[in-house]
Design an enzyme around this catalytic site. Structure first.
Site, PDB file in Angstrom:
ATOM      1  N   GLY A 265     -12.432  -3.320   1.957  1.00  0.00           N
ATOM      2  CA  GLY A 265     -13.566  -4.210   1.502  1.00  0.00           C
ATOM      3  C   GLY A 265     -14.805  -3.625   1.261  1.00  0.00           C
TER       4      GLY A 265
ATOM      5  CG  ASP B 152     -11.923  -7.481  -0.204  1.00  0.00           C
ATOM      6  OD1 ASP B 152     -12.814  -7.670   0.622  1.00  0.00           O
ATOM      7  OD2 ASP B 152     -10.894  -7.025   0.330  1.00  0.00           O
TER       8      ASP B 152
ATOM      9  CG  MET C 109      -8.233  -5.233   9.231  1.00  0.00           C
ATOM     10  SD  MET C 109      -7.253  -6.453   8.963  1.00  0.00           S
ATOM     11  CE  MET C 109      -6.714  -7.062  10.675  1.00  0.00           C
ATOM     12  CD  GLU C 110      -4.853  -1.343   8.829  1.00  0.00           C
ATOM     13  OE1 GLU C 110      -4.572  -2.455   8.836  1.00  0.00           O
ATOM     14  OE2 GLU C 110      -5.633  -0.971   7.624  1.00  0.00           O
TER      15      GLU C 110
ATOM     16  CD  GLU D 256      -2.774  -1.290   2.359  1.00  0.00           C
ATOM     17  OE1 GLU D 256      -3.997  -1.713   2.180  1.00  0.00           O
ATOM     18  OE2 GLU D 256      -2.394  -0.637   3.518  1.00  0.00           O
TER      19      GLU D 256
ATOM     20  CB  ILE E 293     -15.072  -8.670   7.082  1.00  0.00           C
ATOM     21  CG1 ILE E 293     -14.955  -7.798   8.425  1.00  0.00           C
ATOM     22  CG2 ILE E 293     -16.578  -9.085   7.006  1.00  0.00           C
ATOM     23  CD1 ILE E 293     -15.249  -8.221   9.568  1.00  0.00           C
TER      24      ILE E 293
END
Length: 232
Positions: A78, A197, A173-174, A12, A152
């Site tokens: 996501g 995704d 997640m952040e 990233e 997830i």
């Protein structure tokens, strides 16, 4: 103006890092900060590591050591909004934790004790991101991004998040941890992520396949925002 940029993973940040002029590297705890100039703007690019603790720790070190005026969180997410597809962009208007629950004490779902229910992104940075979306002719959604220490993958956790946060646009997640720290430091922030995704039972397969696409798209957005800042 100095811009702090945060990505969790090597994939990233690598495109941005490789384009920084006069790059210097600062290693603090488990994170790495790359400083220099990118498209005429002074930047401090943090590779934080994955998850809320790594993100919070890295963001704190970034803000304390580099003192950026604003923060952009980049990377992958996501997609939960029905119009999002791989490579599309999600822009935060606010971020929340999807795995925090102190509702027994009167707090809202996702709200940490003593904190606001959500951490709001900066209106000027949101507007800048939206102008860049138009200029680049990308598909994007502005909305709620929810964060938690879980990838997830599967119907049950996805249903729980959608049930608890029906307005959610994306999960990762952040971002909420980054927003939390920026709120504490009174530093304006925005989250601009590309969809790797579409959250469903096979998310882990599409994530591995499309992470490169998401990294390229999120990098494109950050660079467009920096160019716009440089021209102001």
């Amino acid at each position: 103006m100095k811009v702090g940029i945060i990505g969790a993973m090597e994939q990233e940040v690598t495109l941005l890092r490789d384009r920084i002029e006069n790059r210097q590297t600062l290693r603090l705890a488990s994170g790495e900060i790359y400083t220099g100039r990118l498209h005429g703007v002074e930047v401090a690019l943090l590779k934080s590591g994955i998850g809320k603790v790594s993100a919070a720790m890295g963001t704190t070190l970034l803000l304390d050591h580099c003192r950026p005026d604003v923060v952009i969180n980049t990377g992958s997410a996501g997609g939960l909004a029905s119009t999002l597809r791989v490579g599309d962009i999600v822009i935060s208007d606010e971020v929340r934790y999807h795995d925090a629950d102190v509702t027994a004490f009167g707090y809202q779902p996702g709200q940490m004790a003593g904190c606001p229910a959500a951490f709001s992104a900066d209106a000027a940075l949101i507007a800048l991101a939206e102008r860049c979306i138009i200029a680049l002719q990308l598909n994007a959604v502005r909305g709620l991004i929810c964060s938690g220490d879980a990838f997830i993958n599967g119907a049950e956790p996805l249903a729980r998040i959608r049930r608890t946060f029906p307005q959610v646009a994306a999960v990762e997640m952040e971002a909420a941890a980054i927003g939390h720290v920026c709120h504490a430091f009174q530093t304006p922030f925005v989250v601009v992520r590309a969809i790797s995704d579409v959250a469903d039972q096979e998310s882990h397969i599409s994530f591995d396949e499309f992470l490169k696409v998401a990294a390229e798209q999120s990098t494109l957005m950050v660079e467009a925002m920096l160019r716009a800042m440089a021209s102001q």
